[in-house]
Design a protein around this motif. Structure first.
Motif, short mmCIF file in Angstrom:
data_model
loop_
_atom_site.label_atom_id
_atom_site.label_comp_id
_atom_site.label_asym_id
_atom_site.label_seq_id
_atom_site.Cartn_x
_atom_site.Cartn_y
_atom_site.Cartn_z
N GLY A 1 7.16 7.60 -7.13
CA GLY A 1 7.44 6.38 -6.39
C GLY A 1 6.24 5.45 -6.37
N PHE A 2 5.04 6.03 -6.18
CA PHE A 2 3.84 5.21 -6.19
C PHE A 2 3.61 4.61 -7.57
CE2 PHE A 2 -0.81 4.60 -6.56
CZ PHE A 2 -0.95 3.64 -5.57
N GLY A 3 4.03 5.32 -8.60
CA GLY A 3 3.89 4.79 -9.96
C GLY A 3 4.68 3.50 -10.14
N ARG A 4 5.85 3.42 -9.47
CA ARG A 4 6.63 2.18 -9.55
C ARG A 4 5.88 1.05 -8.86
NH1 ARG A 4 10.81 5.80 -8.49
NH2 ARG A 4 10.95 5.24 -6.30
N ILE A 5 5.24 1.37 -7.74
CA ILE A 5 4.43 0.37 -7.05
C ILE A 5 3.26 -0.04 -7.93
CG2 ILE A 5 2.96 -0.07 -5.04
CD1 ILE A 5 4.69 1.88 -3.46
N GLN A 6 2.62 0.97 -8.55
CA GLN A 6 1.44 0.71 -9.37
C GLN A 6 1.79 -0.13 -10.59
OE1 GLN A 6 -1.37 1.74 -8.22
NE2 GLN A 6 -2.86 1.55 -9.87
N ILE B 1 -0.69 -4.54 -1.37
CA ILE B 1 -1.99 -4.84 -1.97
C ILE B 1 -3.06 -3.88 -1.45
CG2 ILE B 1 -3.83 -6.57 -2.06
CD1 ILE B 1 -1.57 -8.70 -2.07
N ARG B 2 -2.99 -3.57 -0.15
CA ARG B 2 -4.00 -2.68 0.42
C ARG B 2 -3.76 -1.23 0.01
NH1 ARG B 2 -3.89 -6.48 5.78
NH2 ARG B 2 -5.49 -7.91 5.02
N LEU B 3 -2.50 -0.87 -0.20
CA LEU B 3 -2.22 0.46 -0.73
C LEU B 3 -2.78 0.62 -2.15
CD1 LEU B 3 1.46 1.24 0.39
CD2 LEU B 3 -0.65 2.29 1.23
N PHE B 4 -2.68 -0.46 -2.94
CA PHE B 4 -3.24 -0.41 -4.29
C PHE B 4 -4.72 -0.02 -4.22
CE2 PHE B 4 -0.23 -4.16 -5.37
CZ PHE B 4 0.85 -3.30 -5.44
N ALA B 5 -5.42 -0.59 -3.24
CA ALA B 5 -6.86 -0.36 -3.14
C ALA B 5 -7.18 1.09 -2.78
CB ALA B 5 -7.46 -1.31 -2.10
N VAL B 6 -6.50 1.62 -1.76
CA VAL B 6 -6.89 2.96 -1.29
C VAL B 6 -6.38 4.09 -2.19
CG1 VAL B 6 -7.07 2.25 1.11
CG2 VAL B 6 -4.91 3.19 0.29
N MET B 7 -5.36 3.81 -3.01
CA MET B 7 -4.79 4.86 -3.85
C MET B 7 -5.00 4.64 -5.34
SD MET B 7 -3.55 7.41 -2.18
CE MET B 7 -2.37 8.20 -3.29
N ASP B 8 -5.90 3.76 -5.70
CA ASP B 8 -6.13 3.46 -7.12
C ASP B 8 -6.84 4.64 -7.79
OD1 ASP B 8 -6.74 2.47 -9.61
OD2 ASP B 8 -7.44 0.53 -8.88
N ARG B 9 -6.17 5.28 -8.71
CA ARG B 9 -6.72 6.46 -9.38
C ARG B 9 -8.00 6.15 -10.14
NH1 ARG B 9 -6.08 9.06 -14.46
NH2 ARG B 9 -6.29 11.33 -14.32
N SER C 1 -11.16 1.78 6.78
CA SER C 1 -10.97 0.37 7.09
C SER C 1 -9.82 -0.23 6.29
CB SER C 1 -12.26 -0.40 6.80
OG SER C 1 -12.10 -1.78 7.03
N TRP C 2 -9.78 0.05 4.99
CA TRP C 2 -8.70 -0.48 4.15
C TRP C 2 -7.35 0.07 4.58
CZ3 TRP C 2 -11.18 0.50 -1.36
CH2 TRP C 2 -12.26 -0.39 -1.53
N MET D 1 4.25 6.08 2.14
CA MET D 1 2.92 6.03 1.54
C MET D 1 1.87 5.57 2.55
SD MET D 1 1.07 6.57 -1.13
CE MET D 1 2.28 6.75 -2.44
N VAL D 2 2.22 4.58 3.36
CA VAL D 2 1.27 4.10 4.38
C VAL D 2 0.92 5.23 5.34
CG1 VAL D 2 0.99 2.58 6.37
CG2 VAL D 2 1.94 1.68 4.27
N ARG D 3 1.93 5.93 5.82
CA ARG D 3 1.68 6.99 6.81
C ARG D 3 0.89 8.15 6.18
NH1 ARG D 3 3.70 6.05 11.63
NH2 ARG D 3 5.40 4.54 11.89
N ALA D 4 1.14 8.43 4.92
CA ALA D 4 0.37 9.47 4.24
C ALA D 4 -1.09 9.05 4.12
CB ALA D 4 0.96 9.75 2.86
N CYS D 5 -1.33 7.80 3.75
CA CYS D 5 -2.70 7.31 3.63
C CYS D 5 -3.40 7.30 4.98
CB CYS D 5 -2.71 5.90 3.02
SG CYS D 5 -2.28 5.87 1.26
#
Length: 226
Positions: free
Chosen positions: A136-141, A70-78, A24-25, A169-173
């Motif tokens: 790259g995601f680390g820069r977003i994080q 913001i939604r990527l933060f949620a689904v990929m938060d370690r 859903s996220w 990142m979106v397409r990978a998720c």
């Protein structure tokens, strides 16, 4: 340097429970990015047309890219118990496939080749995850950690976050969430379909709205700008 904290590995039951929420996220992130990319294309295709509608489209475009982040933060938060990174920790175990197949077989038609289906889905999930650009995601994080209360794209650009990185990142998720859903429910529910649909709808609407506004037809149009 602080030692890296080993995070807990969830059980299969925990992964199965988190899968619908992650799907859903991720679908929300996909729709937001699809709207961004559709509006972006509409603005490009109406280059040279002066219209107030284009200014409104640009505002919404920026809102959509930030909603995506913001939604990527949620689904990929370690650190989160409910995240694709958490699911990966379970799926990366040697015993994961056997557990997935056992559950999948119990809820499916016996003619379905559960081992092959689950093995392909698991391999795809792991392959996509391992190709994620975590630098790259680390820069977003890191941007999220300092800017979440006042999130704006210019700040993201200062953190060297690019649109290309966000789309990748979106397409990978989307792929990982879809494969996880297949393994844990037997359902084909692919978030990237929401991305493609949102892109199409946003492009069609805003291309028509900007064109109508530039030609002085917007007031007579049945289409309303949100």
């Amino acid at each position: 340097m602080m030692p890296k904290v080993e995070l807990p590995i969830p059980t299969f039951q925990q992964v199965a429970r988190m899968a619908p929420e992650l799907n859903s996220w991720t679908s929300m992130a996909a729709r937001a990015y699809g709207m961004y990319s559709g509006i972006n294309e509409a603005i490009k295709m109406t280059r040279g047309k002066n219209a107030l509608a284009k200014e409104r489209a640009n505002e919404i475009r920026q809102e959509m890219i930030m909603m995506t982040l913001i939604r990527l933060f949620a689904v990929m938060d370690r650190q989160s118990e409910v995240s694709l990174q958490s699911a990966y920790r379970f799926l990366n175990q040697p015993t994961a496939l056997a557990e997935v197949v056992q559950w999948y077989s119990s809820g499916q038609d016996p003619t379905v080749d559960a081992p092959a289906t689950c093995s392909a889905a698991l391999d795809k999930f792991l392959s996509v995850y391992r190709q994620v650009d975590f630098k790259g995601f680390g820069r977003i994080q890191s941007f999220r950690n300092g800017q979440i209360a006042h999130i704006a794209w210019p700040d993201a650009e200062k953190a060297k976050v690019t649109y290309s990185e966000v789309e990748t990142m979106v397409r990978a998720c989307c792929e990982m969430a879809g494969q996880l859903t297949l393994m844990t429910s037997g359902l084909n529910d692919w978030p990237d379909e929401h991305l493609n649909e949102a892109h199409h709808d946003a492009y069609e609407f805003w291309h028509a709205a900007i064109s109508a506004d530039a030609e002085g037809r917007l007031e007579d149009s049945k289409e309303a700008i949100p």
